[in-house]
Scaffold this motif. Structure first.
Motif, PDB file in Angstrom:
ATOM      1  N   HIS A 238       1.837  -1.477   3.171  1.00  0.00           N
ATOM      2  CA  HIS A 238       2.764  -0.824   2.046  1.00  0.00           C
ATOM      3  C   HIS A 238       1.854  -0.384   1.069  1.00  0.00           C
ATOM      4  O   HIS A 238       2.363   0.825   0.523  1.00  0.00           O
ATOM      5  CB  HIS A 238       3.755  -2.119   1.680  1.00  0.00           C
ATOM      6  N   GLU A 239       0.900  -1.320   0.612  1.00  0.00           N
ATOM      7  CA  GLU A 239       0.083  -0.556  -0.597  1.00  0.00           C
ATOM      8  C   GLU A 239      -0.790   0.468  -0.189  1.00  0.00           C
ATOM      9  O   GLU A 239      -0.869   1.548  -1.161  1.00  0.00           O
ATOM     10  CB  GLU A 239      -0.705  -1.559  -1.335  1.00  0.00           C
TER      11      GLU A 239
ATOM     12  N   THR B 277       2.182   3.549   0.123  1.00  0.00           N
ATOM     13  CA  THR B 277       2.720   4.109  -0.987  1.00  0.00           C
ATOM     14  C   THR B 277       1.835   4.052  -2.180  1.00  0.00           C
ATOM     15  O   THR B 277       2.248   4.673  -3.508  1.00  0.00           O
ATOM     16  CB  THR B 277       3.695   3.151  -1.325  1.00  0.00           C
TER      17      THR B 277
ATOM     18  N   GLU C  27       1.764   1.442  -4.164  1.00  0.00           N
ATOM     19  CA  GLU C  27       2.285   0.449  -5.152  1.00  0.00           C
ATOM     20  C   GLU C  27       2.022  -0.872  -4.320  1.00  0.00           C
ATOM     21  O   GLU C  27       2.223  -1.034  -3.139  1.00  0.00           O
ATOM     22  CB  GLU C  27       3.748   0.787  -5.329  1.00  0.00           C
TER      23      GLU C  27
ATOM     24  N   CYS D  29       3.311  -4.608  -3.134  1.00  0.00           N
ATOM     25  CA  CYS D  29       4.533  -5.151  -2.546  1.00  0.00           C
ATOM     26  C   CYS D  29       4.600  -6.749  -2.992  1.00  0.00           C
ATOM     27  O   CYS D  29       3.700  -7.209  -3.548  1.00  0.00           O
ATOM     28  CB  CYS D  29       4.709  -4.908  -0.986  1.00  0.00           C
TER      29      CYS D  29
END
Length: 149
Positions: free
Chosen positions: A56-57, A60, A62, A64
């Motif tokens: 996810h990081e 994106t 960002e 998680c």
């Protein structure tokens, strides 16, 4: 006569262990939990050498809700609890979930083998108890996941 009874008991226990889906599932889950603990013990939070990165990081940019769990677990195993909370505030509750499940898999399996009359109730208690512990431990993650749905 006593020797043959104990031998028969051992054979019966071995047969139960090999044929019962509940025990097979417990052994599998205990093995997975042990692998998580070994992974956390092998890779050092000081070296930051974890082979698994947060997808996810990476995608994106960002973090998680699960970012830092590997660090947190490793630090908990090393007794560095304050640092573990800095990496992931939910690390301890997830670690305790896995630790409790490992203990429950062992205890429930022994009860299942030694007390066949309790098997049906034991499985029901196991499901209800494990689901409750799971929801308590993973609620922040579930909220975070469904926030994006």
């Amino acid at each position: 006569m006593t020797a043959s009874l104990s031998e028969n008991s051992r054979l019966a226990i071995m047969k139960v262990r090999l044929n019962e889906p509940y025990l097979i599932i417990n052994i599998f889950l205990a093995g997975v939990i042990m692998l998580v603990m070994i992974y956390s013990g092998i890779f050092s939070p000081d070296n930051n050498s974890y082979p698994v990165e947060c997808i996810h990081e990476k995608l994106t940019g960002e973090p998680c809700v699960s970012c830092g769990l590997s660090h947190s677990f490793s630090l908990i195993l090393r007794g560095r609890i304050d640092e573990a909370y800095q990496w992931n505030e939910y690390g301890m509750r997830i670690f305790l979930f896995f630790a409790s499940q490992l203990i429950l898999r062992i205890v429930f399996s022994r009860i299942y083998i030694n007390h066949p009359e309790l098997r049906k109730h034991l499985i029901i208690y196991d499901i209800i108890g494990s689901l409750t512990i799971f929801l308590i431990a993973f609620m922040p993650f579930l909220i975070w996941i469904f926030r994006f749905s």
